[in-house]
Design an enzyme around this catalytic site. Sequence first.
Site, PDB file in Angstrom:
ATOM      1  N   ASN A 178       0.808  -1.232   0.000  1.00  0.00           N
ATOM      2  CA  ASN A 178       0.000   0.000   0.000  1.00  0.00           C
ATOM      3  C   ASN A 178       0.839   1.281   0.000  1.00  0.00           C
ATOM      4  O   ASN A 178       0.408   2.298  -0.551  1.00  0.00           O
ATOM      5  CB  ASN A 178      -0.998  -0.004   1.164  1.00  0.00           C
ATOM      6  N   LYS A 201      12.839  -6.572   0.795  1.00  0.00           N
ATOM      7  CA  LYS A 201      11.940  -7.270  -0.129  1.00  0.00           C
ATOM      8  C   LYS A 201      10.611  -6.539  -0.185  1.00  0.00           C
ATOM      9  O   LYS A 201       9.834  -6.562   0.773  1.00  0.00           O
ATOM     10  CB  LYS A 201      11.687  -8.717   0.317  1.00  0.00           C
ATOM     11  N   GLY A 253       3.038  -5.600   7.259  1.00  0.00           N
ATOM     12  CA  GLY A 253       2.081  -6.433   6.536  1.00  0.00           C
ATOM     13  C   GLY A 253       0.977  -6.900   7.458  1.00  0.00           C
ATOM     14  O   GLY A 253       0.688  -6.257   8.481  1.00  0.00           O
ATOM     15  N   SER A 254       0.395  -8.034   7.129  1.00  0.00           N
ATOM     16  CA  SER A 254      -0.793  -8.499   7.856  1.00  0.00           C
ATOM     17  C   SER A 254      -0.419  -9.235   9.147  1.00  0.00           C
ATOM     18  O   SER A 254       0.721  -9.700   9.307  1.00  0.00           O
ATOM     19  CB  SER A 254      -1.598  -9.425   6.953  1.00  0.00           C
ATOM     20  N   VAL A 255      -1.393  -9.393  10.022  1.00  0.00           N
ATOM     21  CA  VAL A 255      -1.164 -10.098  11.283  1.00  0.00           C
ATOM     22  C   VAL A 255      -0.750 -11.559  11.045  1.00  0.00           C
ATOM     23  O   VAL A 255       0.242 -12.015  11.627  1.00  0.00           O
ATOM     24  CB  VAL A 255      -2.412 -10.010  12.206  1.00  0.00           C
ATOM     25  N   PRO A 256      -1.452 -12.320  10.171  1.00  0.00           N
ATOM     26  CA  PRO A 256      -1.030 -13.723   9.995  1.00  0.00           C
ATOM     27  C   PRO A 256       0.413 -13.855   9.511  1.00  0.00           C
ATOM     28  O   PRO A 256       1.147 -14.733   9.986  1.00  0.00           O
ATOM     29  CB  PRO A 256      -2.003 -14.261   8.935  1.00  0.00           C
ATOM     30  N   THR A 257       0.842 -12.990   8.589  1.00  0.00           N
ATOM     31  CA  THR A 257       2.244 -13.068   8.143  1.00  0.00           C
ATOM     32  C   THR A 257       3.170 -12.652   9.278  1.00  0.00           C
ATOM     33  O   THR A 257       4.235 -13.252   9.481  1.00  0.00           O
ATOM     34  CB  THR A 257       2.475 -12.186   6.899  1.00  0.00           C
ATOM     35  N   GLU A 275       4.949  -4.169  11.996  1.00  0.00           N
ATOM     36  CA  GLU A 275       3.921  -3.142  11.762  1.00  0.00           C
ATOM     37  C   GLU A 275       2.771  -3.841  11.063  1.00  0.00           C
ATOM     38  O   GLU A 275       2.864  -4.168   9.878  1.00  0.00           O
ATOM     39  CB  GLU A 275       4.479  -2.022  10.860  1.00  0.00           C
ATOM     40  N   CYS A 309      -3.322   0.969   6.763  1.00  0.00           N
ATOM     41  CA  CYS A 309      -3.393   0.158   7.981  1.00  0.00           C
ATOM     42  C   CYS A 309      -4.004   0.900   9.161  1.00  0.00           C
ATOM     43  O   CYS A 309      -4.721   0.338   9.973  1.00  0.00           O
ATOM     44  CB  CYS A 309      -1.988  -0.293   8.355  1.00  0.00           C
ATOM     45  N   GLU A 412     -10.534  -6.196   9.480  1.00  0.00           N
ATOM     46  CA  GLU A 412      -9.877  -5.190   8.635  1.00  0.00           C
ATOM     47  C   GLU A 412     -10.295  -5.440   7.178  1.00  0.00           C
ATOM     48  O   GLU A 412     -10.094  -6.531   6.652  1.00  0.00           O
ATOM     49  CB  GLU A 412      -8.353  -5.326   8.760  1.00  0.00           C
ATOM     50  N   GLU A 489       8.413   2.303  14.510  1.00  0.00           N
ATOM     51  CA  GLU A 489       9.199   2.928  13.449  1.00  0.00           C
ATOM     52  C   GLU A 489       9.155   4.435  13.675  1.00  0.00           C
ATOM     53  O   GLU A 489       8.385   4.924  14.494  1.00  0.00           O
ATOM     54  CB  GLU A 489       8.595   2.585  12.077  1.00  0.00           C
TER      55      GLU A 489
HETATM   56  P1  NAD Z   1       1.016  -9.542   3.660  1.00  0.00           P
HETATM   57  O1  NAD Z   1       1.227  -9.945   5.067  1.00  0.00           O
HETATM   58  O2  NAD Z   1       0.246 -10.436   2.782  1.00  0.00           O
HETATM   59  O3  NAD Z   1       2.425  -9.348   2.920  1.00  0.00           O
HETATM   60  C1  NAD Z   1       3.384  -8.423   3.376  1.00  0.00           C
HETATM   61  C2  NAD Z   1       4.761  -8.840   2.894  1.00  0.00           C
HETATM   62  O4  NAD Z   1       5.119 -10.070   3.512  1.00  0.00           O
HETATM   63  C3  NAD Z   1       4.866  -9.086   1.387  1.00  0.00           C
HETATM   64  O5  NAD Z   1       6.091  -8.549   0.949  1.00  0.00           O
HETATM   65  C4  NAD Z   1       4.860 -10.594   1.285  1.00  0.00           C
HETATM   66  O6  NAD Z   1       5.499 -11.085   0.135  1.00  0.00           O
HETATM   67  C5  NAD Z   1       5.610 -10.974   2.541  1.00  0.00           C
HETATM   68  N1  NAD Z   1       5.365 -12.329   3.057  1.00  0.00           N
HETATM   69  C6  NAD Z   1       4.254 -13.083   2.922  1.00  0.00           C
HETATM   70  N2  NAD Z   1       4.409 -14.247   3.592  1.00  0.00           N
HETATM   71  C7  NAD Z   1       5.632 -14.221   4.169  1.00  0.00           C
HETATM   72  C8  NAD Z   1       6.362 -15.126   5.002  1.00  0.00           C
HETATM   73  N3  NAD Z   1       5.852 -16.300   5.381  1.00  0.00           N
HETATM   74  N4  NAD Z   1       7.597 -14.757   5.427  1.00  0.00           N
HETATM   75  C9  NAD Z   1       8.112 -13.560   5.091  1.00  0.00           C
HETATM   76  N5  NAD Z   1       7.481 -12.666   4.283  1.00  0.00           N
HETATM   77  C10 NAD Z   1       6.253 -12.997   3.839  1.00  0.00           C
HETATM   78  O7  NAD Z   1       0.386  -8.080   3.704  1.00  0.00           O
HETATM   79  P2  NAD Z   1      -0.093  -7.178   2.480  1.00  0.00           P
HETATM   80  O8  NAD Z   1      -1.360  -7.741   1.918  1.00  0.00           O
HETATM   81  O9  NAD Z   1       1.049  -6.926   1.571  1.00  0.00           O
HETATM   82  O10 NAD Z   1      -0.403  -5.791   3.219  1.00  0.00           O
HETATM   83  C11 NAD Z   1      -1.616  -5.509   3.832  1.00  0.00           C
HETATM   84  C12 NAD Z   1      -1.499  -5.614   5.333  1.00  0.00           C
HETATM   85  O11 NAD Z   1      -0.405  -4.824   5.774  1.00  0.00           O
HETATM   86  C13 NAD Z   1      -2.709  -5.068   6.050  1.00  0.00           C
HETATM   87  O12 NAD Z   1      -3.068  -5.925   7.101  1.00  0.00           O
HETATM   88  C14 NAD Z   1      -2.227  -3.744   6.587  1.00  0.00           C
HETATM   89  O13 NAD Z   1      -2.921  -3.285   7.710  1.00  0.00           O
HETATM   90  C15 NAD Z   1      -0.808  -4.017   6.880  1.00  0.00           C
HETATM   91  N6  NAD Z   1      -0.001  -2.788   6.905  1.00  0.00           N
HETATM   92  C16 NAD Z   1       0.470  -2.347   8.099  1.00  0.00           C
HETATM   93  C17 NAD Z   1       1.190  -1.164   8.173  1.00  0.00           C
HETATM   94  C18 NAD Z   1       1.719  -0.650   9.490  1.00  0.00           C
HETATM   95  O14 NAD Z   1       2.626   0.175   9.465  1.00  0.00           O
HETATM   96  N7  NAD Z   1       1.211  -1.080  10.628  1.00  0.00           N
HETATM   97  C19 NAD Z   1       1.451  -0.434   7.013  1.00  0.00           C
HETATM   98  C20 NAD Z   1       0.977  -0.923   5.800  1.00  0.00           C
HETATM   99  C21 NAD Z   1       0.251  -2.109   5.760  1.00  0.00           C
END
Ligand code: NAD
Length: 515
Positions: A178, A201, A253-257, A275, A309, A412, A489
């Site tokens: 995003n 990455k 990224g997302s909570v599960p990742t 984050e 986010c 979310e 951060e």
């Molecule tokens: P995502 O978790 O699907 O992917 C994020 C990154 O993680 C990608 O680069 C992906 O390739 C990588 N990834 C996926 N699986 C992995 C693994 N097993 N090991 C290591 N890396 C892995 O998230 P997304 O769909 O790209 O982003 C959306 C999410 O990010 C939303 O939940 C959003 O709230 C969150 N977000 C948080 C912030 C913050 O600062 N808190 C900012 C932006 C987005």
Amino acid sequence: MHKSTTTVLNQILLKPSFCRQISTEFFNQPLNFVNGVRKTPTSQNSDEDFKVFNPAKGEVICETVSSGVKDVDSAVQAAKDAFPEWSRLSGFERGKILMSVANRVKERGEELAELEVYNNGKPIWEARVDVQSVIDGLEYNSGLAPTISGQQIQLSGGSFAYTRQEPLGVCVGIGAWNFPVQIAGWKSAPALACGNTMVYKPSQFTPLSAILLAEIYKEGGIPDGVFNVLQGQAETGSLLTSHPDVAKVSFTGSVPTGQKIMESCAKDIKKITLELGGKSPLIIFADCNLENAVKGAMMANFMTQGEVCSNGTRVFVERSIKDKFVEKLLAKTKQMKIGNPMHEDTMVGAMINKQHMEKVMRYIEGAKQQGAKILCGGERIIPTDTSLSNGYFLSPCIMDNCTDDMTVVKEEIFGAAMAVLTFDTEDEVVRRANDTKFGLAGGVFTSDLTRGHRVVANIQSGTCFINNYNLYPIEMPFGGYKQSGLGRELGRSAIDSYTQTKMVYVEMGDVDCPY
Ligand code: NAD
């Protein structure tokens, strides 16, 4: 996507006509950036191929493979080799280089912004704001670099002890799609200021701007190997997080990742910053300035097509002003111009991809079935410009009559879908605001200063706003409570998270030994 091993991937990027200033050479080179050179990713696993899209046109701009074991090893090795020299520079020397990089980003900022629009779909004015925050991050951390220092404490008998703030080593940054360039900048500027090196990455959906950023870093004087970019998906990410030579992982990224990354890092006790996602509350009291509250709710929901986010997607409005608030909000929302993200007056660009757009539409459909009243939006828009007819445009949505048990209020959505809820008392609304596993942000609109401070003190979130929303000064820490993350951060906090403290005891007398 599965392909036969004989298929030749189109790894050459299509160059859009509006990216006039970026050289054709940029688009014709491979997508990894390792040790100062563009390199082709070499995954052996064809399931790891992926396509890169221009969301505004819905067209594939290139197809590539994920980085595999060899790519990860060579990028981490490049960062490891660059570490001794980079970390031995004084903070002042590193700061001067970061300032020179900031100046170079200023010169090439429009190129970065255009590339971001091309690959992410957000409006150009927003992409410029993101680039400016990268510049701010570089300038701020260039100023902090010479101040990174320890303490000296006098001990008895003339002995003393001191601390050293030392860099961690090779850091990995993993980003979401995003805010591609902003996330790359926010992670790398403090990491490099502290003397670390980095392998970054980006998301597989938005690989482009990090490569240009890496090239600009090199032009600004960052030595080869200090900042490297690897493309790939989950597999590449997990190769990086499990690599034994990596000292720290900073993930957005997302909570599960985030949970998977935490598990992976636990094996070597790597340092981590997470984050993650959010479902933040925005509380609007009857005594607020209504115009500002309406603007605040829009800032809290509609930037970057709602793919933010920290968005305040649960908008709690005090019952007595709910109808007036909704009327004004609706009028302003309906005026938002949706379409070509390169146009200066566009307010809503394209969503990241078709799957995500459809997911957001399913959420809105589900809300309807659970009793929400859709006041506007949530519909796919086909722009009159036929070149954009396959783009992923969705009109901003306001959902009224929402209740706390609805899926759209609990989960979310990550799209422009605002849930409006009503409340009667402060205690009630604070309890409901905190009734979530997330804790990224929160906001309050009120003219009663005492209440404003009291409410934010009781909100369980890492970032709170009084009478505004979604502003992130580079000097202030950003991060989440509860499942929204770990660590911070920005600000001085980022420096703490990219350094470790060493204590040194200095004996000035004889050893007082009982043996
Ligand atoms: P995502 O978790 O699907 O992917 C994020 C990154 O993680 C990608 O680069 C992906 O390739 C990588 N990834 C996926 N699986 C992995 C693994 N097993 N090991 C290591 N890396 C892995 O998230 P997304 O769909 O790209 O982003 C959306 C999410 O990010 C939303 O939940 C959003 O709230 C969150 N977000 C948080 C912030 C913050 O600062 N808190 C900012 C932006 C987005």
